[in-house]
Write an enzyme that holds these catalytic residues in place. Structure first.
Site, PDB file in Angstrom:
ATOM      1  N   ASP A  81       0.698  -1.272   0.042  1.00  0.00           N
ATOM      2  CA  ASP A  81       0.096  -0.087  -0.023  1.00  0.00           C
ATOM      3  C   ASP A  81       0.874   1.351  -0.045  1.00  0.00           C
ATOM      4  O   ASP A  81       0.314   2.204  -0.638  1.00  0.00           O
ATOM      5  CB  ASP A  81      -0.859  -0.283   1.284  1.00  0.00           C
ATOM      6  CG  ASP A  81      -2.247  -0.937   1.014  1.00  0.00           C
ATOM      7  OD1 ASP A  81      -2.036  -1.810   0.285  1.00  0.00           O
ATOM      8  OD2 ASP A  81      -3.216  -0.660   1.754  1.00  0.00           O
ATOM      9  N   CYS A 122       1.315  -8.174   5.229  1.00  0.00           N
ATOM     10  CA  CYS A 122       0.962  -6.743   5.097  1.00  0.00           C
ATOM     11  C   CYS A 122      -0.805  -6.431   4.819  1.00  0.00           C
ATOM     12  O   CYS A 122      -1.417  -7.721   4.782  1.00  0.00           O
ATOM     13  CB  CYS A 122       1.680  -6.179   4.081  1.00  0.00           C
ATOM     14  SG  CYS A 122       3.498  -5.800   4.609  1.00  0.00           S
ATOM     15  N   ASP A 123      -1.011  -5.430   4.588  1.00  0.00           N
ATOM     16  CA  ASP A 123      -2.330  -4.995   4.613  1.00  0.00           C
ATOM     17  C   ASP A 123      -3.453  -5.765   4.299  1.00  0.00           C
ATOM     18  O   ASP A 123      -4.421  -6.142   4.746  1.00  0.00           O
ATOM     19  CB  ASP A 123      -2.363  -3.604   3.846  1.00  0.00           C
ATOM     20  CG  ASP A 123      -1.472  -2.508   4.592  1.00  0.00           C
ATOM     21  OD1 ASP A 123      -0.708  -2.868   5.470  1.00  0.00           O
ATOM     22  OD2 ASP A 123      -1.732  -1.276   4.427  1.00  0.00           O
ATOM     23  N   GLU A 494      -6.872   4.554   0.100  1.00  0.00           N
ATOM     24  CA  GLU A 494      -6.463   5.298   1.261  1.00  0.00           C
ATOM     25  C   GLU A 494      -6.152   6.801   1.142  1.00  0.00           C
ATOM     26  O   GLU A 494      -5.403   7.148  -0.159  1.00  0.00           O
ATOM     27  CB  GLU A 494      -5.191   4.452   1.836  1.00  0.00           C
ATOM     28  CG  GLU A 494      -5.812   3.052   2.338  1.00  0.00           C
ATOM     29  CD  GLU A 494      -4.397   2.328   2.891  1.00  0.00           C
ATOM     30  OE1 GLU A 494      -3.090   2.756   2.788  1.00  0.00           O
ATOM     31  OE2 GLU A 494      -4.539   1.339   3.748  1.00  0.00           O
ATOM     32  N   SER A 520      -4.834   5.104   5.509  1.00  0.00           N
ATOM     33  CA  SER A 520      -3.706   4.091   6.053  1.00  0.00           C
ATOM     34  C   SER A 520      -4.004   4.119   7.449  1.00  0.00           C
ATOM     35  O   SER A 520      -4.461   5.037   8.418  1.00  0.00           O
ATOM     36  CB  SER A 520      -2.369   4.849   5.355  1.00  0.00           C
ATOM     37  OG  SER A 520      -1.401   4.302   6.349  1.00  0.00           O
TER      38      SER A 520
END
Length: 619
Positions: A81, A122-123, A494, A520
């Protein structure tokens, strides 16, 4: 007794071809009949949180095969991201969650795997794999790559801790010299691992512990530390134990839907609120709950946000603490222990770290540093950073000189000494967001808990950034960024750049930002996202005009557009008169690929987790 799913492709004369192909992957005659365990890895050289995962599948596989299983690894995609931020690449981040979930389902079901280990970090990777695991409902253990060490550098002869957001803010601040900006940039992300604060990746990896699907330390043990190696080995051993419990003992408590029950989702949300996790976690928990057929909704989140105190404050909400400090204070188990003592935790729920018949209570007895008698556990949570830039996992074995067990002024607090008695996330509602919106209160200054301002409306993140940097936004404005929701973006971008730029221009406490997009985990300030319904779905946010008065009251959980019902009705009629262009941005020029259009066709608003609209898929 449940039959091994893999028997479909390994038993019977009619499966001779399949067995021949299994043999070509290394399966021996005496292996047939053993459970086949899928290892979903997410190694990629694009993402610092995943760059070190290449050999992790082999570690897990070794433990699985030693315990009597057959391990088969495959890979999923992983979007960074931070690298995708600020340009068209961010449109692809949230949709990648659905692709990851689907790809895991496809591989596991196509090859009839019996159980699953998810190597994420991760995200969108952890939530995507979580959605798949709950959809599949076979024994599963999650193990992540771990957080990176916090950056450190000297500015004006003072040693400071840094992370990704500091680099972004410094670069946008004209008062910071080129030399200092470059110094911060080079120091902000020193090692492999997920970004060092309580951003989305670390938040989600912590939540898997609270859901009962990962081992203690999963969310907080540094990627670089040698102790993390044992988590991968234990994940392999644990998934085999769960597999045997289910297939050999008919113990359904080993299945993820029985572990991640409504109570477990409440535990995860309690943790999220207590640690001031990323607002994105709300989106992902709602999505996961739907896959698990658990009726966990925004109403539950709203209720809990009023009950759970803020017990752990971490970057970006403070510069003092990062994930390495959370681990030193006892990690997720330390926070859960404080929630338990406050009467805010269900401890009678299953957990993958518990032995058969055990539950979260027994896990806390061993792993909560405030009650454990196990010196090895205390040593485990003393694992600390080395301060050496590296992309290698398990590259150091440094220890803190002591644990942080100060529950009065330390990184993790008891309820009595909480950072605030209300938690780090809140659900706001009102005529601007009929189905609610989310604010990360952990990042909001006390002076901004109530805010009244004039709307400054933008129909894309790009226009908002240009407006902020161009001086259009002034103190007292409420920046409104719309048509950036799951359907309208598409992809629900984001908004880290707009919030960072507001902060860099000294407007971080002087303005608010409202969007049907998301933020974020690195965002701080009065940033309100996930406005539902989104603009593209007919939400009121599409009817806001420049200069409209907007009233925000976090203590009262209220967000109001101070425009009469009659005026809003008239604006809605005007919008509908646009015909095919209704609920669409008129001025925005944006290329949307066929892949993103396909995502947008089925996407729901954020209050539903931005998942696919199942009603459009039913016969």
């Amino acid at each position: 007794m449940p039959k091994l799913r893999s028997a479909t492709s390994t038993e019977g004369r009619n499966m001779a071809g399949a067995r021949a192909l299994w043999r070509a992957t290394g399966v021996k005659d005496n292996d047939f009949g053993k459970p086949i365990i899928a290892i979903a890895n997410s190694f990629t050289q694009f993402v610092p949180g995943h760059v070190h995962l290449k050999d992790m599948g082999s570690l897990v596989a070794d433990a699985i095969e030693e315990a009597g299983g057959i391990a088969k690894e495959f890979n999923t995609i992983a979007v960074d991201d931070g690298i995708a931020m600020g340009h068209g690449g961010m449109l692809y981040s949230l949709p990648s969650r659905e692709l990851i979930a689907d790809s895991v389902e496809y591989m596991v079901n196509a090859h009839c795997a019996d159980a699953l280990v998810c190597i994420s970090n991760c995200d969108k990777i952890t939530p995507g794999m979580l959605m798949a695991a709950l959809r599949l409902n076979i024994p599963v253990v999650f193990v992540s790559g771990g957080p990176m060490e916090a950056g450190k550098t000297k500015l004006s002869d003072k040693l400071i801790k840094l992370d990704l957001v500091d680099a972004m803010v410094a670069a946008a601040d004209s008062s910071v010299s080129d030399e200092d900006s470059a110094k911060i940039e080079r120091s902000a992300c020193p090692t492999c691992g997920s970004c060092s604060g309580m951003f989305t990746a670390n938040s989600m990896n912590c939540l898997t512990e609270a859901l009962g699907l990962s081992l203690p330390g999963n969310g907080s043990m540094l990627a670089t530390h040698a102790d993390r190696r044992e988590l991968f080995l234990e994940a392999g051993r644990r998934v085999m134990a769960l597999t045997k419990r289910y297939y050999e003992q008919d113990d359904a408590s080993a299945l993820p839907r029985n572990i991640a029950s409504f109570k477990a989702f409440e535990n995860a949300m309690a943790l999220d609120i207590a640690m001031g996790g990323s607002s994105n976690t709300v989106l992902h928990l709602l999505a996961a709950a739907q896959e698990a057929d658990v009726a966990f909704t925004m109403d539950d989140i709203d209720r809990m946000s009023r009950q759970v105190p803020h017990l752990c404050k971490v970057a970006p909400s403070t510069a003092k603490y990062h994930m390495e400090d959370v681990h030193r204070a006892g990690g997720v188990m330390g926070i859960l222990g404080e929630l338990d003592r406050a009467g805010l935790l269900h401890t009678d729920v299953p957990h993958v770290a518990a032995d058969a018949g055990g539950n979260l209570k027994s896990v806390l007895a061993k792993y909560d540093v405030m009650q454990t008698q196990d010196d090895k556990v205390k040593q485990f949570f003393m694992a600390g950073p080395a301060g050496i830039p590296t992309t290698k996992a398990f590259s150091q074995d440094c220890r803190w000189p002591s644990l942080d067990d100060d529950r009065r002024e330390g990184c993790i607090r008891s309820r009595e000494f909480a950072f605030s008695q209300e938690g780090g996330l809140a659900v706001l509602s009102g005529n601007l967001a009929d189905n609610g919106c989310i604010v990360k209160t952990a990042g909001v200054d006390e002076s901004n808990l109530t805010f009244i301002g004039s709307a400054r409306v933008y129909e894309s993140q790009d226009d908002a950034v240009a407006g902020i940097l161009g001086g259009e936004v002034v103190a007292g404005d409420v920046v409104v960024i719309r048509y950036e929701g799951p359907k309208g973006g598409p992809g629900m971008q984001e908004m880290l750049y707009p919030t960072s730029y507001l902060k860099s221009r000294g407007l971080g406490k002087a303005c608010a930002l409202i969007t049907d997009g998301r933020f974020s985990g690195g965002t701080s300030g009065l940033s309100i996202g996930h406005v539902s319904p989104e603009a593209a779905a007919g939400g009121t946010i599409a009817l806001i005009e420049n200069g409209d008065r907007i009233e925000i009251d976090i203590p009262k959980r209220s967000i109001k557009l101070a425009v009469s019902d009659a005026e809003l009705a008239a604006r809605r009629e005007t919008m509908l008169a646009r015909g095919p262009m209704a609920w669409k941005p008129l001025s925005r020029q944006r290329y949307v690929s066929m892949a993103l259009k396909a995502y947008a066709m089925l996407a729901t608003s954020a209050d539903k987790g931005a998942v696919r609209d199942r009603s459009k898929l039913e016969d």
